[in-house]
Design a protein around this motif. Sequence first.
Motif, PDB file in Angstrom:
ATOM      1  N   ARG A 296      31.844  23.666   2.631  1.00 48.16           N
ATOM      2  CA  ARG A 296      33.103  22.929   2.793  1.00 48.16           C
ATOM      3  C   ARG A 296      33.649  23.084   4.208  1.00 48.16           C
TER       4      ARG A 296
ATOM      5  N   GLU B  10      34.008  20.200   7.665  1.00 47.07           N
ATOM      6  CA  GLU B  10      35.401  19.881   7.986  1.00 47.07           C
ATOM      7  C   GLU B  10      35.709  20.199   9.455  1.00 47.07           C
TER       8      GLU B  10
ATOM      9  N   ALA C 105      28.787  15.459   2.586  1.00 42.74           N
ATOM     10  CA  ALA C 105      29.639  15.923   3.684  1.00 42.74           C
ATOM     11  C   ALA C 105      28.796  16.445   4.843  1.00 42.74           C
TER      12      ALA C 105
END
Length: 630
Positions: free
Chosen positions: A181, A185, A215
Amino acid sequence: MTSRVDSPDTTADEDLREILSQDLLEGFIVVAGAGSGKTTSLVKALAHVTQTRGAILRAKSQRVACITYTEVAAREIHEEIGNDPLASVSTIHSFLWSLSRPFQKDIGAWVSSHIDDEIDRLILKQAKYGARTTSATKEKDASDLAKRQSQRKSVLSVTHWTYGIGGDYARGILGHTDILRMVPELILRRDLFARLVARQFPFIFVDESQDTFPAVVECLKHVARLSSGKVCLGFFGDPMQQIYQQGVVSIMPDQSWHKIDKPENFRSSRQVLACVNAVRAEGDTLQQVSGLGSSQSEGEAFCFVLPSDDQRSENLERVRLWLDEHSKSGNWSEGAMDGGSKVLMIVHRMAASRLGFGALYSAFNDNRATALSEAFNEGAAWPLRPFRDVILPLCSTKDFDTPAVLSILREHSPLLRTARESRQVRVALASCRTAVEALRKLTVVDTPATLGQLLRLAASLQLVELDPRMAAYIDLDGSHHDVVLDETTQRVLDAMSLCELSELEGYYRYITLESPYATQHGTKGSEFERVVVVLDDDEGRYSLYSYEKLLGLKSLSATDVANQAAGKDSAIERTRRLFYVCVSRAKEALAIVLFASDVTLAVEAVRHSAIGDHVQIATASELPMAARSA
């Protein structure tokens, strides 16, 4: 260098070299079907870059990044290019952590923000409590909120962050999910971070791209876009071989990117390849051609349609005995390790029931814990590591004074580690001997100990150091009391703790491919002379997949119809991909076994399906009556 580098080039290899030799670097996508030699093309691409651009890379202190799915694959690829130091070959977790590790302040800021988001979520959840909210839910949320608030205070004093299997923010430890994650980001939100990545790695290759997290794909694309032609981002994969739900499946190319198809199949006989292409034809446009030339054999392909009754195991063995007698290749009733066949199943539950780890399978797969379920199916679930690394080997070895036992204790026992620091090794070894004997006793009593009992004893005797999440589960008020366990993880651990040690023995026989059975997940990338593919929706009990829907024996659900209309995955697409992965494992001969409630209807469905013209169809009436246990 190895034989992969020196092997004959395919058209895809030649196209890749041309792209990699350009002054203005551009991205590419290699779609390589099963058995096409995808890894060989990846290795050739790595070797070409390091050989032709090595001097420039060294002068600029740059390297080529190659991201793979497992540590085993990373080691294999690095060895294939002679362990060239110009190539950084690693798993996605290791690669992302290497990018973020120098930016300790940014890591701390991300963790604080992440904790704040979780606090806000819990407060909002509490504000929306209604009359049906249970006291257990309220207590759990209150406990989690208190832990998050405690974490928020603790991270303020953390000056150095490290990376482990499970996160423990109060001690400055990030877990696997945090890395996946956090780093994307940081790259997407901060262009400076992305440009630093581009400066360090002008070539980034991603293996098994279909199973890469969306992602991660997006953040790497962002790096390439910002580089203005100074980064070559390449993806190697096959959308038809996507088997993990969280994978991106297909990579959407940016403008000016190159798409390279590698249609050769260097694995399968003519009949098997015909089935492989028939399954694939309904999924995409790539049709594979044999790369074996004159050495390609004719091969065989069968489909047995059998009743879905309580005689499945016996009938499966009857199929293998029939094949021993009627197949040209013979030797189907032995396991693959003995030159026989590998039995592939749609989901692990079917093998678990046969190998005696049904309860353990249910613990990890029936509690809606997707990440833990997939890790379990790969043999990499963190709750089982203490058993795999310490408890099982200690309990299975009769003698204490062996190099293997001492090696385990030196690596994993806090008791022995502390003793070495205080130079009290002899006393500690005596304590370890007593502890191991106590652990073994629990496995031989009339009522076998559960995994939970064994784990608690091993931890209390300091034979094993637990993952922070497991430590928090075992002792709520212990040193890891700030670690938050979500409800699904809690349910998995509760169910796992009630299982017996014998279940682990069957499970590891299965995961290490020592049993006759396997699934698509466990054998992806592998190949076997003879493969039996078992299709059984009833025993699989997994709504994500359905061979009955794929064959038209069962209507699509409203969700399936809606997903297809929206261009999303449905049970049809997921099942077709798994079916493709299964049938494409076979080299010489393939046998498909379909268990159906209506055999007559199922026979007609197979006959009119894509594979109908390429398989010999048989039913139970043609099988021998005698069968031995599988």
